[in-house]
Scaffold this active site. Structure first.
Site, short mmCIF file in Angstrom:
data_model
loop_
_atom_site.label_atom_id
_atom_site.label_comp_id
_atom_site.label_asym_id
_atom_site.label_seq_id
_atom_site.Cartn_x
_atom_site.Cartn_y
_atom_site.Cartn_z
N LYS A 288 0.86 -1.19 0.00
CA LYS A 288 0.00 0.00 0.00
C LYS A 288 0.90 1.24 0.00
O LYS A 288 1.88 1.30 0.75
CB LYS A 288 -0.90 -0.04 1.25
CG LYS A 288 -2.08 0.90 1.17
CD LYS A 288 -3.15 0.53 2.19
CE LYS A 288 -4.26 1.57 2.17
NZ LYS A 288 -5.39 1.21 3.01
N GLU A 377 -19.53 -5.19 10.31
CA GLU A 377 -20.47 -4.42 11.13
C GLU A 377 -21.50 -5.33 11.81
O GLU A 377 -21.86 -5.13 12.97
CB GLU A 377 -21.18 -3.36 10.27
CG GLU A 377 -20.30 -2.19 9.87
CD GLU A 377 -19.34 -2.48 8.71
OE1 GLU A 377 -19.47 -3.55 8.07
OE2 GLU A 377 -18.45 -1.65 8.45
N ARG A 405 -25.65 -1.75 7.47
CA ARG A 405 -25.39 -3.19 7.33
C ARG A 405 -25.90 -4.01 8.50
O ARG A 405 -26.13 -5.20 8.38
CB ARG A 405 -23.87 -3.42 7.24
CG ARG A 405 -23.23 -2.92 6.00
CD ARG A 405 -22.80 -4.09 5.17
NE ARG A 405 -22.56 -3.69 3.81
CZ ARG A 405 -21.43 -3.92 3.16
NH1 ARG A 405 -20.44 -4.54 3.76
NH2 ARG A 405 -21.32 -3.58 1.91
C1 LIG Z 1 -18.90 -1.65 5.05
C2 LIG Z 1 -17.70 -0.76 5.15
N1 LIG Z 1 -17.06 -0.61 6.34
C3 LIG Z 1 -15.98 0.18 6.43
C4 LIG Z 1 -15.50 0.85 5.33
C5 LIG Z 1 -14.34 1.82 5.47
N2 LIG Z 1 -13.17 1.38 4.70
C6 LIG Z 1 -12.85 1.93 3.51
S1 LIG Z 1 -11.47 1.29 2.85
C7 LIG Z 1 -11.26 0.26 4.16
C8 LIG Z 1 -10.09 -0.66 4.18
C9 LIG Z 1 -10.10 -1.58 3.04
O1 LIG Z 1 -8.96 -2.39 3.10
P1 LIG Z 1 -8.56 -3.25 1.85
O2 LIG Z 1 -9.76 -3.86 1.25
O3 LIG Z 1 -7.49 -4.18 2.27
O4 LIG Z 1 -8.01 -2.19 0.82
P2 LIG Z 1 -6.65 -1.34 0.91
O5 LIG Z 1 -7.09 0.04 1.37
O6 LIG Z 1 -5.73 -1.98 1.87
O7 LIG Z 1 -6.13 -1.32 -0.46
C10 LIG Z 1 -12.26 0.44 5.11
C11 LIG Z 1 -12.35 -0.25 6.40
C12 LIG Z 1 -16.19 0.67 4.12
N3 LIG Z 1 -15.81 1.30 3.00
N4 LIG Z 1 -17.25 -0.14 4.05
#
Ligand SMILES: Cc1ncc(C[n+]2csc(CCOP(=O)(O)OP(=O)(O)O)c2C)c(N)n1
Length: 642
Positions: A288, A377, A405
Site C-alpha cells: 500500500k 459491522e 449493514r
Molecule cells: C462496510 C464498510 N465498512 C468500512 C468501510 C471503510 N473502509 C474503507 S477502505 C477500508 C479498508 C479496506 O482495506 P482493503 O480492502 O485491504 O483495501 P486497501 O485500502 O488496503 O487497499 C475500510 C475499512 C467501508 N468502506 N465499508
C-alpha cells in the site's frame, strides 16, 4: 495548476490506447500513472495509498481484458483512481470529489467502465458473480468478470457469502486478492494470519514455481488451453492439497502468491487465467502506498492524507491562532477511556475503523478491552450483544452509513433482548466529499423505529460526553448516540459528567411566533441563523430536543400550546426522521400548527463540501434564516403597517 503528464500516459485516453502499446512499455505507463496520481491527490486531496498499490494491477487488467465488455468490479473503490485515469477521465481527474466533479468511487452513471457502483466494502465478488451468471445465461461465454478485492475487504461477511456461492456456480469469475496486509489500519483476524502463512510457506512457493511453468505452456498452446488447465489442476493437487487451501476448498482454483508490482508478469498471468474456466482466485502481494516512500512507511496516515507537499511530504495543516473545537470522534475516544477507567464493565468495539472513530485511543490505553473486529459491522453488533449478556457495557462505534449493514442485528440481537449496547454512530449526517455511499442520512429514521432503542444526538461536545455518561449507567438498554463528521463547537470541552434525563430536551432561547426545534449538532446552524434574523428584529424560540426517542412530550405540549409556526431541523433524511416524529406527535395530540421540516430530501445527495451540501439541501444557517423570514413576513408587515 499545470501538471506534466508522462510521455507514455499522455496518449492514453481510453484502454484501447493502452492496448496499442508494447508489453515493454507497460512499466513506463505504470510509473507515469503513479506520478499523475501523486500530482493530483497532493493538491486535491482524496484517497491515496490504496490507488498507488494497485497501479500495476490496474494497468495489467486494462491491457489484457477487453474493457468495458469485460467487467472489473473494484471493491470499496477507493483504490480506483488509476482505473479512472485510464478510462477517459484523466482530463477531469482534477475535479475528483469536488462538487459537480468526478466521484471518488466508481459509479455506473459516470462511466461505462465502472461496472458497479461501490463505496461500502466487500460487495465486489457478489456483484461480479451476478454479472458472470448473467453472461453465462445470455451465452456470452467469452466475457470476463473480475472482482478486485483487498485483504481488508475480504474480512467482510458478504465476501465469504459470495465465495461460498461462486464455488458452486460454473461461471467465469476471477477474484484478484490485492493483499497488502492493510485495511485502513493494519488488517486484523485469523484470515490475515492465514494469508501471511500462504505468502511465506515453502510449499506454496514451490507450487507457485510449478504454476508459472504450467501457465507458460498454456500460453504456448493457446487453443488447447483446457487440456493444460486439467494438468494444472493435477499440479495443484499434487503440490498443494497436502496444505489444504481455503479457496481451493471452496472450489476456486487458487493461483499465487504473485508479485503485484510486476506488471508484465501480471499481464501474462491474467492473459492465461482468461482461458481457464470457472471460479479462480489470483493472490497478488502488493505494498500500500507503493512508490511514495512516506506512504509505504506510514500507510494508515497516507490512506487519505489530505493536501500535501509532494516533494517534502509535509501534510498541510491550517494554523489557527485561537484554540479550536475538537473533532467529535476525538471527544468520543477520550471520553470512552475516561468512563472506562471508572466503569470496569465498559468495552470498545469498532469494525475496522480504529483511527477513523478514535477507538484507537482506547485500544492503546486498554488493549484487552477494545476490539477491532475487521470490516464486519454485523458481527460487531452481535459480538457487542454477546458481551452485554454477560453484564458488560459495550460501546460499539460504527459510521452511520456502515451501520445500515447491521440493522437486523440491532433489532434481533440487541433491541429484542433489551441489551445494554451503546451505539456511537459517527459520521452521522452529510459527510461531504465521500458522497452518497457514505452520507449518514438514514440512522435517525432506522433507529427510531426500533422498539426499546433510545435515540439521542448531542448539539455539542459537552452533550456528547453527558450522553455517553448516561448511556453507561445501569440498565439503560439499547442506546444510540449520533454525531457528525468534523469538529464540534467547544474548544474547552472537558466538562464534568452530568446524567441527562432520558427523553428530555431543553430550551436554548425563548422567543415569539416561531419555534425552531433541532436535533443534534445542526442546532448550531440554528444559533447562527438566529443571529442573522435578530438583526431584523425577529426573535424565534429555539429548542434542542436531544432525544428523538423517547420524545420530550411535556416540552412539545408546551411548544404547541404557544406556537402556531414550527420549524424542525435535522442532518438526516426527512422521511421518517426527527421532523416526522414531531408530525406524528401532532397527529396523535391533534395539534394544527404550520410545520416546515428541514433536512435531507428524498433524493440522492451527491458529493461536495459538507457545508455546501447543507446549503444545497437547505438546512444551513442561511436557509434556516430564510425559512424563519418567510414564516414571519406577515408579522413584520403588520408591525410596519401598525
Ligand atoms: C462496510 C464498510 N465498512 C468500512 C468501510 C471503510 N473502509 C474503507 S477502505 C477500508 C479498508 C479496506 O482495506 P482493503 O480492502 O485491504 O483495501 P486497501 O485500502 O488496503 O487497499 C475500510 C475499512 C467501508 N468502506 N465499508
Amino acid at each position: 495548476m499545470s501538471i506534466e503528464i508522462g510521455s507514455k500516459l499522455k496518449d492514453i485516453i481510453l484502454p484501447s490506447d493502452l492496448r496499442k502499446l508494447k508489453e515493454t512499455d507497460l512499466e513506463e505507463v505504470c510509473s507515469d500513472l503513479r506520478q499523475y496520481i501523486i500530482d493530483i491527490v497532493s493538491v486535491n486531496g482524496g484517497h491515496f495509498a490504496a490507488s498507488l498499490g494497485v497501479v500495476e494491477l490496474t494497468v495489467a487488467l486494462h491491457y489484457v481484458l477487453n474493457t468495458p465488455y469485460d467487467q472489473i468490479v473494484f471493491d470499496v473503490g477507493h483504490q480506483a483512481y488509476g482505473h479512472k485515469i485510464l478510462t477517459g477521465r484523466r482530463e477531469n481527474f482534477h475535479t475528483n470529489r469536488l462538487i459537480g466533479g468526478l466521484s471518488g468511487f466508481p459509479k455506473r452513471s459516470e462511466s461505462e467502465y465502472d461496472a458497479f457502483g461501490v463505496g461500502h466494502s466487500s460487495t465486489s465478488i457478489s456483484a461480479a458473480l451476478g454479472m458472470a451468471v448473467a453472461s453465462a445465461y445470455k451465452g456470452e461465454h467469452d466475457r470476463q468478470h473480475v472482482a478486485v478485492i483487498g485483504d481488508g475487504a475480504l474480512t467482510g461477511g458478504m465476501a465469504f457469502e459470495a465465495l461460498n456461492h461462486a464455488g458452486i456456480e460454473k461461471s467465469n469469475i476471477l477474484v484478484i486478492l490485492n493483499d497488502n496486509c492493510m485495511s485502513i489500519d493494519p488488517n486484523v483476524g485469523a484470515l490475515k494470519d492465514y494469508l501471511t502463512n500462504i505468502t511465506t510457506s515453502k510449499s506454496y512457493n514451490r507450487f507457485r514455481d510449478d504454476l508459472v511453468s504450467v501457465l507458460a505452456k498454456i500460453s504456448k498452446n493457446g487453443p488447447n488451453a483446457y487440456g493444460w488447465a486439467k494438468k494444472l489442476q493435477q499440479t495443484i493437487k499434487g503440490t498443494l492439497w497436502e496444505n489444504a487451501n481455503l479457496f481451493e476448498s471452496l472450489n476456486f482454483r487458487y493461483f499465487g502468491p504473485v508479485d503485484g508490482h510486476d506488471v508484465n508478469q501480471l499481464a501474462k498471468t491474467i492473459e492465461d487465467l482468461k482461458h481457464i474456466p470457472g471460479p479462480k482466485l489470483l493472490h497478488a502481494i502488493t505494498v500500500k502506498g507503493k512508490g511514495y516512500a512516506l506512504a509505504e512507511k506510514d500507510q494508515t496516515k497516507w490512506h487519505a492524507p489530505g493536501l500535501f507537499d509532494k516533494i517534502t511530504g509535509e501534510i498541510k495543516k491550517t494554523i489557527h491562532e485561537k484554540p479550536q473545537a475538537p473533532k467529535y470522534q476525538d471527544v468520543f475516544g477520550h471520553t470512552l477511556v475516561e468512563l472506562a477507567e471508572s466503569n470496569k464493565a465498559i468495552m470498545g468495539i469498532t469494525p475496522a475503523m480504529p483511527s477513523g472513530s478514535s477507538l484507537n485511543i482506547m485500544m492503546k490505553a486498554m488493549p484487552d478491552r477494545a476490539f477491532d473486529v475487521g470490516i464486519a459491522e454485523q458481527h460487531a453488533v452481535t459480538f457487542s450483544a454477546g458481551l452485554a449478556t454477560q453484564g458488560l457495557v459495550p460501546f460499539c462505534t460504527i459510521y452511520s452509513s456502515f451501520m445500515q449493514r447491521a440493522f437486523d442485528q440491532a433489532i434481533h440481537d440487541v433491541a429484542l433482548q433489551k441489551l445494554n449496547v451503546v451505539f456511537c454512530l459517527d459520521r452521522a449526517g452529510l459527510v461531504g466529499a465521500d458522497g452518497p455511499t457514505h452520507h449518514g442520512a438514514y440512522d435517525i429514521a432506522f433507529m427510531r423505529c426500533v422498539p426499546n432503542m433510545i435515540v439521542a444526538a448531542p448539539m455539542n461536545e459537552e452533550e456528547l460526553r453527558n450522553m455517553m455518561f448516561t448511556a453507561q449507567l445501569p440498565d439503560k438498554g439499547p442506546f444510540s448516540i449520533r454525531y457528525p463528521r468534523g469538529s464540534g463547537v467547544m474548544p474547552d470541552w472537558r466538562k464534568p459528567f452530568r446524567e441527562l434525563p432520558i427523553g428530555k430536551g431543553h430550551k436554548i432561547c425563548d422567543g415569539e411566533e416561531v419555534a425552531v426545534l433541532s436535533f443534534g449538532h445542526i442546532g448550531n446552524e440554528v444559533v447562527k441563523a438566529f443571529k442573522q434574523v435578530s438583526e431584523e428584529g425577529i426573535h424565534p424560540a429555539h429548542y434542542d430536543m436531544r432525544f428523538v426517542k423517547p420524545l420530550d412530550e411535556e416540552l412539545l405540549h408546551q411548544i404547541f400550546a404557544k406556537f402556531q409556526k414550527v420549524i424542525t431541523v435535522e442532518d438526516g433524511c426527512l422521511m421518517g426522521g426527527f421532523g416526522s416524529a414531531i408530525l406524528e406527535f401532532m397527529a396523535e395530540h391533534n395539534y394544527q400548527a404550520q410545520v416546515v421540516r428541514l433536512g435531507i430530501p428524498d433524493d440522492i445527495v451527491e458529493h461536495g463540501d459538507q457545508e455546501e451540501l447543507w446549503q444545497i439541501c437547505r438546512y444551513d444557517a442561511t436557509a434556516i434564516a430564510e425559512e424563519i423570514n418567510k414564516l414571519t413576513a406577515g408579522r413584520k408587515t403588520q408591525t410596519l403597517v401598525g
